[in-house]
Design an enzyme around this catalytic site. Structure first.
Site, PDB file in Angstrom:
ATOM      1  N   CYS A   1     -15.158  -0.839   2.358  1.00  0.00           N
ATOM      2  CA  CYS A   1     -14.482  -0.803   3.667  1.00  0.00           C
ATOM      3  C   CYS A   1     -15.413  -0.281   4.745  1.00  0.00           C
ATOM      4  CB  CYS A   1     -13.224   0.052   3.575  1.00  0.00           C
ATOM      5  SG  CYS A   1     -13.521   1.711   2.957  1.00  0.00           S
TER       6      CYS A   1
ATOM      7  N   GLU B   1      -5.209   3.394   5.782  1.00  0.00           N
ATOM      8  CA  GLU B   1      -6.671   3.310   5.699  1.00  0.00           C
ATOM      9  C   GLU B   1      -6.990   1.836   5.530  1.00  0.00           C
ATOM     10  OE1 GLU B   1      -8.632   5.756   6.202  1.00  0.00           O
ATOM     11  OE2 GLU B   1      -7.296   7.466   5.981  1.00  0.00           O
TER      12      GLU B   1
HETATM   13  P1  NAD Z   1      -4.612  -5.792   0.417  1.00  0.00           P
HETATM   14  O1  NAD Z   1      -4.069  -5.409   1.737  1.00  0.00           O
HETATM   15  O2  NAD Z   1      -4.564  -7.219   0.039  1.00  0.00           O
HETATM   16  O3  NAD Z   1      -3.855  -5.026  -0.763  1.00  0.00           O
HETATM   17  C1  NAD Z   1      -3.841  -3.616  -0.828  1.00  0.00           C
HETATM   18  C2  NAD Z   1      -2.621  -3.183  -1.610  1.00  0.00           C
HETATM   19  O4  NAD Z   1      -1.445  -3.509  -0.874  1.00  0.00           O
HETATM   20  C3  NAD Z   1      -2.472  -3.855  -2.970  1.00  0.00           C
HETATM   21  O5  NAD Z   1      -2.047  -2.886  -3.891  1.00  0.00           O
HETATM   22  C4  NAD Z   1      -1.388  -4.891  -2.725  1.00  0.00           C
HETATM   23  O6  NAD Z   1      -0.666  -5.246  -3.875  1.00  0.00           O
HETATM   24  C5  NAD Z   1      -0.512  -4.173  -1.729  1.00  0.00           C
HETATM   25  N1  NAD Z   1       0.319  -5.036  -0.887  1.00  0.00           N
HETATM   26  C6  NAD Z   1       0.108  -6.325  -0.530  1.00  0.00           C
HETATM   27  N2  NAD Z   1       1.110  -6.751   0.278  1.00  0.00           N
HETATM   28  C7  NAD Z   1       1.962  -5.719   0.437  1.00  0.00           C
HETATM   29  C8  NAD Z   1       3.166  -5.530   1.176  1.00  0.00           C
HETATM   30  N3  NAD Z   1       3.692  -6.490   1.922  1.00  0.00           N
HETATM   31  N4  NAD Z   1       3.763  -4.316   1.133  1.00  0.00           N
HETATM   32  C9  NAD Z   1       3.224  -3.314   0.410  1.00  0.00           C
HETATM   33  N5  NAD Z   1       2.089  -3.437  -0.318  1.00  0.00           N
HETATM   34  C10 NAD Z   1       1.458  -4.627  -0.300  1.00  0.00           C
HETATM   35  O7  NAD Z   1      -6.090  -5.222   0.374  1.00  0.00           O
HETATM   36  P2  NAD Z   1      -7.170  -5.361  -0.797  1.00  0.00           P
HETATM   37  O8  NAD Z   1      -7.690  -6.753  -0.794  1.00  0.00           O
HETATM   38  O9  NAD Z   1      -6.622  -4.799  -2.051  1.00  0.00           O
HETATM   39  O10 NAD Z   1      -8.313  -4.364  -0.318  1.00  0.00           O
HETATM   40  C11 NAD Z   1      -9.352  -4.728   0.528  1.00  0.00           C
HETATM   41  C12 NAD Z   1      -9.108  -4.157   1.899  1.00  0.00           C
HETATM   42  O11 NAD Z   1      -8.965  -2.750   1.810  1.00  0.00           O
HETATM   43  C13 NAD Z   1     -10.283  -4.382   2.844  1.00  0.00           C
HETATM   44  O12 NAD Z   1      -9.796  -4.762   4.100  1.00  0.00           O
HETATM   45  C14 NAD Z   1     -10.926  -3.004   2.914  1.00  0.00           C
HETATM   46  O13 NAD Z   1     -11.656  -2.769   4.096  1.00  0.00           O
HETATM   47  C15 NAD Z   1      -9.748  -2.117   2.805  1.00  0.00           C
HETATM   48  N6  NAD Z   1     -10.126  -0.778   2.366  1.00  0.00           N
HETATM   49  C16 NAD Z   1     -10.033   0.244   3.260  1.00  0.00           C
HETATM   50  C17 NAD Z   1     -10.433   1.515   2.887  1.00  0.00           C
HETATM   51  C18 NAD Z   1     -10.339   2.672   3.849  1.00  0.00           C
HETATM   52  O14 NAD Z   1     -10.388   3.795   3.382  1.00  0.00           O
HETATM   53  N7  NAD Z   1     -10.205   2.459   5.146  1.00  0.00           N
HETATM   54  C19 NAD Z   1     -10.923   1.740   1.596  1.00  0.00           C
HETATM   55  C20 NAD Z   1     -10.989   0.679   0.717  1.00  0.00           C
HETATM   56  C21 NAD Z   1     -10.586  -0.579   1.106  1.00  0.00           C
END
Ligand code: NAD
Length: 502
Positions: free
Chosen positions: A279, A245
């Site tokens: 998002c 997502e």
């Molecule tokens: P992010 O990708 O920076 O981090 C998300 C999670 O992934 C965190 O827990 C982080 O620690 C982890 N992570 C980071 N690098 C990783 C790796 N290499 N392997 C595994 N895990 C890793 O995103 P964010 O800044 O926390 O969230 C914002 C983003 O989330 C925005 O792009 C937003 O649109 C999206 N989002 C999408 C939805 C949806 O349902 N489509 C909902 C909410 C947020």
């Protein structure tokens, strides 16, 4: 479950949770390394056997108790969400309420969606009974973001649990306290369950990366598209299935026959609430030229009075993740450089951790402010020559998460032309509050669905069972004893069944 560690920790092995409005330290957590992550998954696998063997009714009881515990502790939870994420307490309450709706829906509908079903065996296999049964996957790894730290991961957690899986959850490093709170409420509500049904692991990206490689049966990720791609690449090594997502660049189409005031009200809120860190928030608007001036003036009128802050009167809070502020600044500057006009605010709207609303009109469609996810309280509005142009521009995005259409007469018709996962007609974001509707996107917005029946099926695997009820004499098709006369008969039956369409 990993608990808050109050003992002094070496910086390299600890994670500090900070209030984004004040910079105040809220708590320190021990980071789970690769070994700790593997141990958590191993413990979850043992618990999964017990949890997966319960009846749907028993799991429902445990999940609803979890919901009740969250309600009981709602004051503390909303305080924590406000402190760690920055959003107003009322918004925190709404977020919790939506998560509760989904916990209840998943718990109450799991049996209907996942119970064994009989399937027609077809004419040629009529001597068989065909059973379609859904099995839990085992252990589901869940990696969450910080923007809706309860609601968003809950779409995976509650549905995976309702489908009979144990979960290992890594909350965002920006919402570690909230993730631990939610898991602790599950354990507190269900003391008789074995440790490991719902485990939290804490850390940065490296802890998430370790979870992907720790032998989970599925990895459900919510976060940025860039991280989603890394996770999918890493999961390929072990063929671990993924649910992704990811980000969005959601558009709202305001047609000539729209209720302009209602559309402006929804766009103003959808673009800036939660500091625009949604998002499926409103990032782009395509408005028909016949009503564009009136629409822009109304959005501006509403947003002029909307102010961020941390007090009880604030409409929304600070930016939760400090690095996002630079992205928002770059998008605003890039939009203005590319012909956009800031009719409200501009780069000067960025004030410390707070960003006041910014409206950008007629920005070039190839600028970052239109093409990339901004994730701030800004919106681009473009005037279009009718619905066809609006649909074309909406569909041009590499993202395809949510969308909205404002039209008195053709809302549903326009919605059906959009290449996205979800659309609200004459509202914004409403699909996310209807538990029976799946949520997810196309293209760079991800793969798979949370919520609704598809959200339960995501966390189970189909098991097809064909039971021969009796043998048909002379019809041994799957045997070397098959005869010439059987084949003769088939050559008559097959054209009769399949060969008569004209
Ligand atoms: P992010 O990708 O920076 O981090 C998300 C999670 O992934 C965190 O827990 C982080 O620690 C982890 N992570 C980071 N690098 C990783 C790796 N290499 N392997 C595994 N895990 C890793 O995103 P964010 O800044 O926390 O969230 C914002 C983003 O989330 C925005 O792009 C937003 O649109 C999206 N989002 C999408 C939805 C949806 O349902 N489509 C909902 C909410 C947020």
């Amino acid at each position: 479950m990993t608990a808050t560690d109050t003992a002094p920790l070496d910086q390299a092995e600890s994670l500090t949770s900070v209030n984004p409005a004040t910079g105040e330290t809220l708590a320190t957590y021990r980071i789970d390394n690769e070994d700790a992550v593997r141990a958590a998954v191993a413990k979850a696998r043992i618990a999964a056997a017990t949890w997966g063997a319960l009846t749907f009714a028993e799991r429902k009881k445990h999940l609803l108790r979890w919901g009740s515990k969250l309600v009981e502790k709602s004051d503390a939870l909303c305080e924590l969400i406000h402190a760690e994420n920055g959003k107003p307490k009322d918004d925190a309450y709404l977020e919790m309420m939506l998560a509760l709706e989904h916990i209840k829906w998943a718990a109450s509908n799991a049996e209907k969606v996942l119970k064994p079903k009989k399937v027609s065996p077809g004419a040629l296999m009529s001597n068989f009974a065909a059973h379609l049964e859904q099995r839990p996957l085992g252990v589901v790894g869940v990696i969450g973001p910080w923007n809706y730290p309860v609601y968003t991961p809950n779409g995976s957690l509650a549905y995976a649990l309702a489908a009979g899986n144990a979960v290992v959850f890594k909350p965002s490093e920006f919402s570690t306290g909230i993730g631990n709170f939610v898991a602790a409420a599950f354990a507190e509500a269900n003391p008789e369950l074995p440790d490991g049904v719902f485990t939290v692991i804490n850390g940065y990206g490296a802890t998430g990366a370790a979870l992907v490689k720790a032998g989970v049966d599925k990895l459900a990720f919510t976060g940025s598209t860039a991280t989603g791609k890394k996770i999918m690449a890493s999961a390929a090594d072990t063929l671990t299935p993924v649910l992704l997502e990811c980000g969005g660049k959601d558009a709202v189409i305001v047609a000539a026959d729209a209720d302009v005031k209602a559309a402006a009200d929804a766009v103003a809120w959808g673009a800036t609430s939660n500091s625009g860190q949604t998002c499926a928030g409103v990032e782009r608007v395509y408005v028909d030229k016949s009503i564009a001036d009136e629409f822009v003036a109304e959005v501006k009128r509403i947003l002029t009075d909307i102010k961020p802050g941390s007090d009880d009167k604030a409409s929304y809070g600070p930016m939760t993740m400090p690095s996002q502020i630079d992205i928002v600044r770059r998008h605003i500057e890039d939009a203005i450089k590319n012909g956009g006009k800031a009719v409200l605010g501009g780069p000067e709207s960025i004030k410390g951790p707070y960003i006041e609303p910014v409206i950008l009109v007629d920005t070039d469609e190839s600028s970052d402010a239109v093409c990339e996810e901004t994730f701030g309280p800004t919106v681009t509005i473009r005037t279009v020559n009718g619905v066809d142009e609006a649909v074309e521009l909406t569909n041009k995005s590499k993202y395809g998460l949510g969308s909205a259409v404002y039209s008195r007469k053709q809302g549903l018709e326009i919605a059906r032309r959009l290449n996205v996962g979800c659309t609200s007609v004459n509202s914004v974001l409403s699909y996310a509050a209807i538990s029976g509707l799946p949520f997810g996107g196309t293209g760079d917005s991800g793969i798979g669905r949370i919520h609704g029946a598809p959200g339960l099926l995501e966390f189970s695997r189909p098991h097809s069972i064909a039971v021969q009820r009796f043998a048909i004499p002379g019809m041994a098709l799957l045997s070397y004893s098959r005869t010439e006369s059987t084949m003769k008969m088939l050559r008559k039956i097959v054209p009769f069944i399949h060969g008569r369409a004209k």
